[in-house]
Design a protein around this motif. Structure first.
Motif, PDB file in Angstrom:
ATOM      1  N   ASN A 198       0.827  -1.206   0.000  1.00 51.33           N
ATOM      2  CA  ASN A 198       0.000   0.000   0.000  1.00 51.33           C
ATOM      3  C   ASN A 198       0.866   1.262   0.000  1.00 51.33           C
ATOM      4  O   ASN A 198       0.564   2.235  -0.712  1.00 51.33           O
ATOM      5  CB  ASN A 198      -0.926   0.007   1.211  1.00 51.33           C
ATOM      6  CG  ASN A 198      -2.086  -0.943   1.061  1.00 51.33           C
ATOM      7  OD1 ASN A 198      -2.429  -1.357  -0.037  1.00 51.33           O
ATOM      8  ND2 ASN A 198      -2.692  -1.317   2.175  1.00 51.33           N
ATOM      9  N   TYR A 202       0.612   3.812  -3.251  1.00 52.37           N
ATOM     10  CA  TYR A 202      -0.098   5.071  -3.063  1.00 52.37           C
ATOM     11  C   TYR A 202       0.835   6.229  -2.727  1.00 52.37           C
ATOM     12  O   TYR A 202       0.425   7.196  -2.102  1.00 52.37           O
ATOM     13  CB  TYR A 202      -1.159   4.926  -1.973  1.00 52.37           C
ATOM     14  CG  TYR A 202      -2.277   3.993  -2.380  1.00 52.37           C
ATOM     15  CD1 TYR A 202      -3.303   4.426  -3.206  1.00 52.37           C
ATOM     16  CD2 TYR A 202      -2.300   2.676  -1.951  1.00 52.37           C
ATOM     17  CE1 TYR A 202      -4.328   3.573  -3.587  1.00 52.37           C
ATOM     18  CE2 TYR A 202      -3.314   1.805  -2.330  1.00 52.37           C
ATOM     19  CZ  TYR A 202      -4.317   2.264  -3.146  1.00 52.37           C
ATOM     20  OH  TYR A 202      -5.321   1.414  -3.529  1.00 52.37           O
ATOM     21  N   GLY A 228       3.093   9.554   0.661  1.00 56.63           N
ATOM     22  CA  GLY A 228       1.934   9.666  -0.210  1.00 56.63           C
ATOM     23  C   GLY A 228       1.037  10.833   0.164  1.00 56.63           C
ATOM     24  O   GLY A 228       1.414  11.737   0.918  1.00 56.63           O
TER      25      GLY A 228
END
Length: 407
Positions: A198, A202, A228
């Motif tokens: 993740n 992102y 991010g």
């Protein structure tokens, strides 16, 4: 009586008779209206009773429909999970067979750095495939493989790093004098890999992702910081619900395409007794994910290297042909700077339950040095790459065990 008084009297009599008649007619009308009003009240009461009975019947039918619909959905969910679990078990078996083929090819062609690099890329893709299959198996009620030995926290972090596509963006910082108990090595590595995936997906391409290992009074924290855009409050609430599930998670509720990461992490954290949170902001403005490993999942035992891997490494080095190295060989993987081992904070000598904490005076694994090593030949580079690949895999080597049993 005069003539004038006679007609007046008769007029009064007539008026009186008319009034009496009007009164009688009004009385009869009033009695009829009262009778009709009473009948309407009775009809109203009957209709109200019928309405209440219909409402009760409707509530009962609605409850029965909801219960039957929930039962149908539960059966459909269980059937879907059973089908997915059977399919994923087959895929996991194929992935394990493919891993064996890759290992044999690495031992056979490991003297060629180019071929070895390609085989390691295939191995890396296979590890990502295995991670996704593991996640689906967990969501379908399956269990991860069983591991018989402990692994250092640093090795678990390196194992998780090797399971994501953009592994070269991850930096592991810090060291602690603890290992993860054998039954929790694979779950922690899978959860940390999902968080790293993740973080890399992102955040901006090329932006680094850090794993900081810190000892705390209640255990050890693995902190993942990315750069991010962060998460909104609604996304944080949904993530918190998935990371601390109160009921079984439906596969159909994960969206299209399904987002497995937080759901898998929450199920494994609840099953093995550690905590995961993503409600903090990283120092770089992105998301800070924290994995808290309690004392119950930690040990001071030293993970011993598997003898089979050591034998294979020695056999590979002995079997490599000796050729004259070029003047300035180009390393396949440039050295990566790692921070020095973090000092062990002084904490309480016992756990919250009164048990003594087991600590070691030396780290359980060595953090790679930032200084570049001497120039090596292609054969030596290939053998070291093979050893590095086997060492990274040692953090995720398991024996597949399916079924509802504690590990």
């Amino acid at each position: 009586m005069t003539f004038a008084q006679g007609p007046l009297l008769w007029a009064l009599v007539v008026v009186a008779l008319v009034a009496v008649g009007a009164v009688l007619r009004a009385r009869r009308t009033n009695i009829g209206l009262r009778r009709q009003n009473a009948e309407l009240h009775q009809q109203r009461d009957v209709l109200q009773r019928q309405r209440d009975e219909l409402h009760v019947a409707y509530a009962g039918l609605t409850h029965q429909h909801s219960a039957e619909l929930a039962e149908v959905r539960k059966d459909a969910e269980e059937e879907t999970k059973a089908v997915l679990k059977a399919a994923v078990r087959t895929l996991q078996g194929l992935a394990d067979e493919q891993q064996v083929v890759i290992e044999n090819a690495q031992r056979k062609y490991g003297d060629d750095p180019g071929i070895l690099a390609d085989l390691m890329a295939i191995d890396h893709a296979n590890s990502q495939f295995g991670r996704r299959a593991q996640g689906i198996a967990v969501l379908c009620g399956g269990w991860l493989g069983r591991r018989e030995t402990v692994a250092s926290v640093f090795d678990v972090a390196r194992s998780a790093q090797g399971r994501i596509r953009q592994f070269d963006r991850v930096r592991v910082n810090g060291q602690v004098n603890f290992s993860v108990v054998s039954r929790a090595v694979e779950p922690v590595a899978v959860v940390l890999a999902e968080l790293l995936a993740n973080a890399t997906n992102y955040s901006a391409p090329g932006a680094p992702v850090e794993i900081n290992i810190q000892a705390v009074p209640t255990g050890v924290c693995l902190i993942v910081d990315d750069a991010g855009l962060g998460m909104g409050q609604e996304e944080k609430d949904r993530a918190a619900a998935l990371l601390a599930p109160q009921a079984a998670i439906s596969v159909s509720s994960l969206g299209i395409p399904p987002q497995f990461g937080f759901a898998v992490s929450g199920l494994l954290a609840a099953r093995y007794g550690f905590k995961v949170s993503v409600d903090s902001v990283s120092p770089y403005g992105g998301v800070r994910a924290v994995v808290l490993l309690p004392d119950e999942l930690l040990t001071g035992d030293v993970p011993s290297p598997p003898p089979v891997a050591a034998e294979h490494h020695d056999a590979d080095v002995a079997a490599l042909p000796r050729r004259q190295a070029p003047a300035s060989p180009t390393p396949l993987f440039p050295p990566v700077a790692q921070s020095a081992a973090a000092p062990q904070p002084i904490g309480p000598a016992t756990t919250s339950g009164g048990l003594p904490k087991r600590r070691r005076k030396s780290p359980v694994s060595v953090v790679p040095s930032a200084e570049p090593g001497p120039v090596r030949s292609n054969e030596e580079t290939a053998s070291r790459l093979g050893a590095f690949q086997r060492g990274t895999r040692s953090g995720r080597d398991t024996t597949t065990m399916e079924g509802p049993e504690f590990q």
